[in-house]
Design an enzyme around this catalytic site. Structure first.
Site, PDB file in Angstrom:
ATOM      1  N   ILE A  29       0.828  -1.214   0.000  1.00  0.00           N
ATOM      2  CA  ILE A  29       0.000   0.000   0.000  1.00  0.00           C
ATOM      3  C   ILE A  29       0.866   1.271   0.000  1.00  0.00           C
ATOM      4  O   ILE A  29       0.420   2.328  -0.450  1.00  0.00           O
ATOM      5  CB  ILE A  29      -0.980  -0.040   1.204  1.00  0.00           C
ATOM      6  N   ASN A  84      11.916  -8.417   6.564  1.00  0.00           N
ATOM      7  CA  ASN A  84      12.157  -7.793   7.855  1.00  0.00           C
ATOM      8  C   ASN A  84      11.691  -8.793   8.909  1.00  0.00           C
ATOM      9  O   ASN A  84      10.490  -8.955   9.106  1.00  0.00           O
ATOM     10  CB  ASN A  84      11.388  -6.473   7.976  1.00  0.00           C
ATOM     11  N   HIS A  97       6.164 -11.995   5.594  1.00  0.00           N
ATOM     12  CA  HIS A  97       5.997 -11.502   4.225  1.00  0.00           C
ATOM     13  C   HIS A  97       7.343 -11.153   3.621  1.00  0.00           C
ATOM     14  O   HIS A  97       8.208 -10.582   4.273  1.00  0.00           O
ATOM     15  CB  HIS A  97       5.065 -10.282   4.164  1.00  0.00           C
TER      16      HIS A  97
HETATM   17  P1  5GP Z   1       7.202  -4.716   7.416  1.00  0.00           P
HETATM   18  O1  5GP Z   1       7.820  -3.451   7.941  1.00  0.00           O
HETATM   19  O2  5GP Z   1       6.363  -5.409   8.435  1.00  0.00           O
HETATM   20  O3  5GP Z   1       8.230  -5.597   6.760  1.00  0.00           O
HETATM   21  O4  5GP Z   1       6.302  -4.251   6.203  1.00  0.00           O
HETATM   22  C1  5GP Z   1       4.929  -4.147   6.255  1.00  0.00           C
HETATM   23  C2  5GP Z   1       4.486  -3.635   4.897  1.00  0.00           C
HETATM   24  O5  5GP Z   1       3.098  -3.823   4.776  1.00  0.00           O
HETATM   25  C3  5GP Z   1       4.768  -2.139   4.693  1.00  0.00           C
HETATM   26  O6  5GP Z   1       5.567  -1.975   3.538  1.00  0.00           O
HETATM   27  C4  5GP Z   1       3.381  -1.541   4.540  1.00  0.00           C
HETATM   28  O7  5GP Z   1       3.340  -0.489   3.597  1.00  0.00           O
HETATM   29  C5  5GP Z   1       2.547  -2.723   4.106  1.00  0.00           C
HETATM   30  N1  5GP Z   1       1.149  -2.652   4.518  1.00  0.00           N
HETATM   31  C6  5GP Z   1       0.699  -2.371   5.778  1.00  0.00           C
HETATM   32  N2  5GP Z   1      -0.641  -2.432   5.819  1.00  0.00           N
HETATM   33  C7  5GP Z   1      -1.053  -2.772   4.565  1.00  0.00           C
HETATM   34  C8  5GP Z   1      -2.329  -2.977   3.982  1.00  0.00           C
HETATM   35  O8  5GP Z   1      -3.377  -2.877   4.618  1.00  0.00           O
HETATM   36  N3  5GP Z   1      -2.371  -3.301   2.660  1.00  0.00           N
HETATM   37  C9  5GP Z   1      -1.213  -3.444   1.938  1.00  0.00           C
HETATM   38  N4  5GP Z   1      -1.380  -3.768   0.649  1.00  0.00           N
HETATM   39  N5  5GP Z   1       0.011  -3.255   2.447  1.00  0.00           N
HETATM   40  C10 5GP Z   1       0.086  -2.918   3.748  1.00  0.00           C
END
Ligand code: 5GP
Ligand code: ZN
Length: 131
Positions: A29, A84, A97
């Site tokens: 997003i 991460n 992820h």
């Molecule tokens: P992390 O920091 O946990 O590795 O990354 C989480 C990722 O999830 C971030 O890049 C953030 O932009 C993405 N993200 C968080 N909430 C949502 C959502 O509701 N939809 C989508 N498509 N991405 C999300």
């Protein structure tokens, strides 16, 4: 239920473009670069240590397919694959992820800076790893 589990269950919208028995891929997003994709297992696991080896093998297969899609369908020539793993590494969503971040010439993204070991530090770490 975590936000990515809600995406798996289609309870909240996401730009899903790949799905198989175990994995789902959708656009981040808040993309680092356009086409930034996330590949997740459909079953909830918080991090790499929680996923079974057999599911991980299928998940990494999905990552490879999604990378191929970014190259073939979006015309990108390469991407960074980022995980991460845990809060100290910047994990904010605690559902495993992989990020596929498309790279473009002169996109200004900097990779991690290279450091240097102090005297004896590398040997100490290696000894711990080998013990
Ligand atoms: P992390 O920091 O946990 O590795 O990354 C989480 C990722 O999830 C971030 O890049 C953030 O932009 C993405 N993200 C968080 N909430 C949502 C959502 O509701 N939809 C989508 N498509 N991405 C999300
Ligand atoms: Zn989840």
């Amino acid at each position: 239920m975590c936000i990515f589990c809600q995406i798996v269950k289609k309870e909240i919208p996401a730009s899903i473009f790949y799905e198989d028995e175990i994995a789902l891929a959708f656009l981040d997003i808040k993309p680092v670069n356009p086409g930034h994709a996330l590949v997740i297992p459909k079953g909830h696991v918080a991090n790499l240590e929680e996923i079974s080896d057999s599911d991980l093998a299928l998940l990494i297969g999905a990552v490879k397919k999604v990378g191929r899609m970014l190259k073939d369908k979006l015309g990108i020539s390469g991407y960074n694959l980022v995980l991460n793993n845990d809060p100290i590494a910047g994990q904010e969503i605690f559902h495993l992820h992989f990020h596929l971040i498309p790279r473009f010439e002169n996109d200004g993204l900097k990779l991690f800076p290279a450091g240097e070991y102090k005297m004896g530090e590398k040997e100490e770490l290696l000894n711990k790893l080998l013990s």
